[in-house]
Design an enzyme around this catalytic site. Structure first.
Site, PDB file in Angstrom:
ATOM      1  N   LYS A 105     -10.925  28.892  24.048  1.00 48.30           N
ATOM      2  CA  LYS A 105     -11.749  29.810  24.847  1.00 48.30           C
ATOM      3  C   LYS A 105     -13.221  29.497  24.613  1.00 48.30           C
ATOM      4  CE  LYS A 105     -13.717  33.743  24.612  1.00 48.30           C
ATOM      5  NZ  LYS A 105     -14.819  33.416  25.537  1.00 48.30           N
ATOM      6  N   THR A 108     -20.927  37.204  12.811  1.00 47.70           N
ATOM      7  CA  THR A 108     -20.190  37.804  11.709  1.00 47.70           C
ATOM      8  C   THR A 108     -19.432  39.047  12.192  1.00 47.70           C
ATOM      9  OG1 THR A 108     -21.767  36.899  10.145  1.00 47.70           O
ATOM     10  CG2 THR A 108     -20.493  38.785   9.384  1.00 47.70           C
ATOM     11  N   VAL A 123     -18.140  39.673  15.193  1.00 47.73           N
ATOM     12  CA  VAL A 123     -16.927  39.306  15.932  1.00 47.73           C
ATOM     13  C   VAL A 123     -15.918  38.625  14.996  1.00 47.73           C
ATOM     14  CG1 VAL A 123     -15.989  37.973  17.854  1.00 47.73           C
ATOM     15  CG2 VAL A 123     -18.101  39.229  18.153  1.00 47.73           C
ATOM     16  N   GLU A 126     -16.423  30.514  11.009  1.00 46.14           N
ATOM     17  CA  GLU A 126     -17.759  29.953  10.741  1.00 46.14           C
ATOM     18  C   GLU A 126     -18.739  30.905  11.393  1.00 46.14           C
ATOM     19  OE1 GLU A 126     -21.100  28.715  11.343  1.00 46.14           O
ATOM     20  OE2 GLU A 126     -20.350  27.010  12.523  1.00 46.14           O
ATOM     21  N   CYS A 186     -26.665  28.232  13.889  1.00 50.85           N
ATOM     22  CA  CYS A 186     -26.395  29.154  12.779  1.00 50.85           C
ATOM     23  C   CYS A 186     -26.999  28.693  11.469  1.00 50.85           C
ATOM     24  CB  CYS A 186     -24.908  29.435  12.653  1.00 50.85           C
ATOM     25  SG  CYS A 186     -23.905  28.027  13.035  1.00 50.85           S
ATOM     26  N   GLU A 222     -29.871  37.727  11.136  1.00 50.64           N
ATOM     27  CA  GLU A 222     -29.878  36.466  11.867  1.00 50.64           C
ATOM     28  C   GLU A 222     -30.455  36.730  13.265  1.00 50.64           C
ATOM     29  OE1 GLU A 222     -26.140  34.719  13.231  1.00 50.64           O
ATOM     30  OE2 GLU A 222     -26.907  32.790  12.547  1.00 50.64           O
TER      31      GLU A 222
HETATM   32  P1  ADP Z   1     -22.801  35.502  19.848  1.00 53.49           P
HETATM   33  O1  ADP Z   1     -23.112  36.821  19.220  1.00 53.49           O
HETATM   34  O2  ADP Z   1     -23.486  34.362  19.229  1.00 53.49           O
HETATM   35  O3  ADP Z   1     -22.818  35.532  21.356  1.00 53.49           O
HETATM   36  P2  ADP Z   1     -20.065  35.988  19.613  1.00 53.49           P
HETATM   37  O4  ADP Z   1     -19.511  36.084  18.243  1.00 53.49           O
HETATM   38  O5  ADP Z   1     -20.250  37.228  20.411  1.00 53.49           O
HETATM   39  O6  ADP Z   1     -21.358  35.156  19.476  1.00 53.49           O
HETATM   40  O7  ADP Z   1     -19.204  34.988  20.499  1.00 53.49           O
HETATM   41  C1  ADP Z   1     -18.585  33.808  20.011  1.00 53.49           C
HETATM   42  C2  ADP Z   1     -17.265  33.650  20.735  1.00 53.49           C
HETATM   43  O8  ADP Z   1     -16.439  34.777  20.405  1.00 53.49           O
HETATM   44  C3  ADP Z   1     -17.364  33.654  22.263  1.00 53.49           C
HETATM   45  O9  ADP Z   1     -16.414  32.730  22.780  1.00 53.49           O
HETATM   46  C4  ADP Z   1     -16.985  35.077  22.619  1.00 53.49           C
HETATM   47  O10 ADP Z   1     -16.444  35.209  23.917  1.00 53.49           O
HETATM   48  C5  ADP Z   1     -15.922  35.366  21.573  1.00 53.49           C
HETATM   49  N1  ADP Z   1     -15.690  36.797  21.339  1.00 53.49           N
HETATM   50  C6  ADP Z   1     -16.540  37.832  21.528  1.00 53.49           C
HETATM   51  N2  ADP Z   1     -15.940  39.016  21.229  1.00 53.49           N
HETATM   52  C7  ADP Z   1     -14.686  38.717  20.820  1.00 53.49           C
HETATM   53  C8  ADP Z   1     -13.570  39.485  20.346  1.00 53.49           C
HETATM   54  N3  ADP Z   1     -13.620  40.816  20.249  1.00 53.49           N
HETATM   55  N4  ADP Z   1     -12.444  38.834  19.988  1.00 53.49           N
HETATM   56  C9  ADP Z   1     -12.367  37.474  20.058  1.00 53.49           C
HETATM   57  N5  ADP Z   1     -13.366  36.705  20.507  1.00 53.49           N
HETATM   58  C10 ADP Z   1     -14.516  37.292  20.881  1.00 53.49           C
END
Ligand code: ADP
Length: 501
Positions: free
Chosen positions: A192, A247, A249, A268, A302, A399
């Protein structure tokens, strides 16, 4: 700093039509079951590039079913490592043949510098595939020396169906950082990409098919984290999730794994990495390193060196030179080869960074340079450096993921170590000194997964990379990453026909 004209990119490259906009399941591009699509936005202008199929839980179910069948019954895990490696090499060659178009996709989707994409990101993605292609036929178990009349050995077997959840800051590198070792191990997978940057991942799905990767081995589900991402991390038929992102998520992914099938997880996550510059450093070089450390990829990395600690003997000189050089840093159209910093990935990120800058001002930090958006459209932000920063200020703790540096002064080595470690994160650290004793002491004392001495961003696919503390666990790159996608089976048999066995 100069802001180049936006929207003039066509004078540098011809932007191609977007060819792949649908989900990739079992070797076919298909619409989502709901028929829904979402917009992917060009951060240079804020305009829509294309509408992309929006995968949901039902689509993830189909992709996992394809990956499960490909793992349980298909050829990929059963091929020799050599045969898998040859197909991966072909895949890498196809990336090289399409480097220009792939670099354009990451530039319009993520605002990344086109030249870096063409010369670094996309070739490195192909190089990573080749590195793991070369490892695919070198996966061995061990012969064990048992304490009784038994002989035993271990087999390293692929872990199964893997879910890869990928962030938007390095769409191509992250795709191959995760997909390549999993392919070499013999796993099948559902990938994804981030909702901000779906374009290159779908192109890679197309190239995988052309290269001869069997149907069902790589499936790509574009869509949102709370829907498609959450469906992956909670799926009962996925054996492992490899996640890179925030972190917050990462915690959700781990919770979902814990409350579903206890799948193995590697994370990561974020960082607030220190760069520590000692009195004996060459100030010009140190300034260049500090700017690169925070401004490369517009701070959307990061491991960005967002906390720069400078020893008091060179602090004033360093500040003056940094201010001068930051002002010459060119922000603008990422297709223009003279530009060093493109737009932030999207409006949300742009707003978040600007609100941190306001927060820093309110907390009493002083802006040495930058601090404002720039350009008439798109999501451009000036290179921003704060001085008079205290360790407990929000800008020194959170961050920010943008071009915002906190610059701080220190006196002694011990003080530098203690303050550098004063963070919940532990991803990377930089040390600038010619004193071997200082370099050795500090590198062993910093709790972080990667230490760069007299360099920064010295990534290499042979060098494991990942976090300590709340920056996560598990390693990407190197043979450590290959082992994330393998599991050990022990096989035991008696040497003699003992009556008790
Ligand atoms: P950022 O804050 O840098 O945008 P995220 O951690 O939100 O990074 O996103 C990193 C990846 O995690 C993306 O592919 C996003 O769609 C996915 N993501 C966001 N929310 C969830 C969730 N609840 N469960 C699984 N994947 C998620």
């Amino acid at each position: 700093m100069a802001v180049q004209s936006n929207g003039s990119s066509e004078s540098f490259v011809k932007i191609p039509e977007i060819k792949f906009k649908k989900l990739f399941i079992n070797g076919e591009f298909v619409d989502s079951i709901s028929g829904k699509t979402f917009e992917t936005i060009d951060p240079r202008t804020g305009e829509v590039i294309a509408r992309i199929a929006e995968g949901d839980k039902e689509d993830v179910d189909l992709a996992v079913k394809a990956a499960r069948d490909a793992f349980d019954h298909g050829p990929w895990p059963r091929l020799s490592g050599y045969a898998r490696g040859r197909i991966m090499m072909k895949f890498a060659d196809l990336i090289d043949e399409n480097v220009q178009e792939l670099a354009i996709l990451d530039t319009i989707d993520a605002g990344k510098l086109f030249d870096s994409g063409k010369t670094v990101d996309i070739p490195s993605a192909a190089g990573t595939l080749r590195y793991y292609a070369g490892a695919a036929d070198k996966i061995h178990g061990e012969t064990l020396k048992m304490s009784r009349e038994l002989q035993a050995y271990t087999l390293l077997e692929p872990i199964g169906v893997v879910g890869h959840i990928i962030p938007w800051n390095f769409p191509s590198l992250m795709f191959f950082m995760k997909v390549s070792p999993a392919l070499a191990a013999g796993c099948t997978m559902v990938v994804k990409p981030a909702e901000q940057t779906p374009l290159s991942a779908l192109y890679y799905a197309h190239l995988a098919k052309l290269a001869g990767i069997p149907d069902g081995v790589i499936n790509v589900i574009t869509g949102f984290g709370h829907a498609a991402g959450a469906a992956i991390s909670s799926h009962m038929d996925i054996d492992k999730v490899s996640f890179t992102g925030s972190t917050e998520v990462g915690r959700l992914v781990m919770q979902a794994a814990a409350t579903s099938n206890l799948k193995s997880v590697s994370l990561e996550l974020g960082g607030k990495s220190p760069l520590i510059i000692f009195n004996d450093a060459d100030v010009d070089k140190a300034v260049d390193l500090a700017l690169l450390g925070i401004l490369y990829n517009k701070g959307e990395i990061c491991v960005a060196s967002s906390r720069v600690f400078v020893q008091e003997g060179i602090y004033d000189k360093f500040v003056n030179k940094l201010a001068d050089k930051a002002k010459t840093w060119v922000v603008g159209d990422p297709f223009d080869p003279s530009v060093r910093q493109g737009p932030q990935v999207d409006k949300k990120q742009f707003d978040k960074i600007l609100s941190y800058i306001e927060h820093g001002k309110r907390e009493g930090a002083t802006l040495l340079t930058g601090g404002k958006p720039c350009g008439e459209k798109g999501y451009f932000i000036e290179p921003t450096v704060f001085v008079d920063v205290m360790d407990n200020m929000v800008i020194a703790k959170d961050e920010i993921f943008g071009p915002v540096m906190s610059l701080m002064k220190f006196k002694t080595i011990n003080e530098a170590i203690e303050r550098a470690n004063g963070t919940r994160y532990g991803l990377a650290a930089g040390i600038v000194t010619n004193d071997l004793n200082v370099a050795n002491t500090v590198s062993r004392s910093i709790r972080a997964g990667v230490i760069w001495i007299n360099c920064y961003f010295a990534f290499d696919r042979d060098c494991p990379y990942g976090g300590y503390k709340m920056s996560g666990f598990g390693r990407d790159f190197g043979l450590d990453a290959l082992h994330k996608y393998l599991q050990t089976k022990s096989v035991v048999t008696p040497i003699y026909n003992s009556p008790w066995l």
